[in-house]
Enzyme design. Sequence first.
Site: not given
Ligand code: NAD
Length: 238
Positions: A50, A84-85, A102, A173, A215
């Site tokens: 972390y 979820q971020n 989250h 995802s 995005a």
């Molecule tokens: P995930 O990592 O499972 O999926 C990410 C999704 O984003 C995928 O479907 C992928 O195809 C898509 N993606 C990747 N690059 C992209 C872009 N430039 N534009 C549009 N789409 C794009 O993430 P999730 O669905 O958020 O779930 C997983 C868990 O991961 C959550 O619980 C979250 O808390 C955590 N997480 C958070 C962060 C953060 O805070 N930034 C980073 C990693 C994981």
Amino acid sequence: MVVLTGAGISAESGVPTFRGAGGLWENHRAEELATPRAFAQDPELVWRYYRWRRELVERCTPNLAHHTLADIESTLDNFLLITQNVDDLHTAAGSKNVLELHGSLWRSRCTQCRKTWTDRHTHLPDPIPACPNCGAMARPDVVWFGEQLNDEILNRAFGAASQAAMMLVVGTSALVQPAALLPQVAKQAGAYLVEINVEKTPLTPISDLFLQGSATQELARWWEENAPGSQALSLHVE
Ligand code: NAD
Ligand code: ZN
């Protein structure tokens, strides 16, 4: 309008997604570290992970997609952003009505008295931080795989989803539950579902509009075409 975002919206800010490139830390998958079991076995390892994530996210700034959502919010009367971020980039971009499903990387929580506090330390003085209140072991205030989400937050999210006229799903995802259920609930209640992702997901078949691409590009373009005054949005949101 209700928006659901996932790690993909922060990818272009330099925050790796869990399942994409850069999702590994010292050869560990996130699913092996972001769990209560991993923390019980080796809290120091989980805190090192972390700390690394905080250091990484500290260097990142919101991108055009985060800014576009803040812009959409300032235009619409009834708007909720569910994320979820844990990176706080939506708030940094100026979004106000944000529901963090989250938790946040920038908060810690006591494992005993449950106190939570803002914690922006990246260079932690101790391998395992202690609660300022009772001295017990602290943990990141995030929801780990296999943990329950906060009831109140969950109720607000599902309540909003079931009343949404439109739901915009960006960069998730749609594999992590219960977040992945939100668009399904919205759709069943009659919402118009727009999905933006670089690749298809389990949600794509039920989406009314799937915009395949990054995005930043897709969201900015969609908003340009659908901001108030244009017919497409007024049809579904008014
Ligand atoms: P995930 O990592 O499972 O999926 C990410 C999704 O984003 C995928 O479907 C992928 O195809 C898509 N993606 C990747 N690059 C992209 C872009 N430039 N534009 C549009 N789409 C794009 O993430 P999730 O669905 O958020 O779930 C997983 C868990 O991961 C959550 O619980 C979250 O808390 C955590 N997480 C958070 C962060 C953060 O805070 N930034 C980073 C990693 C994981
Ligand atoms: Zn405590």
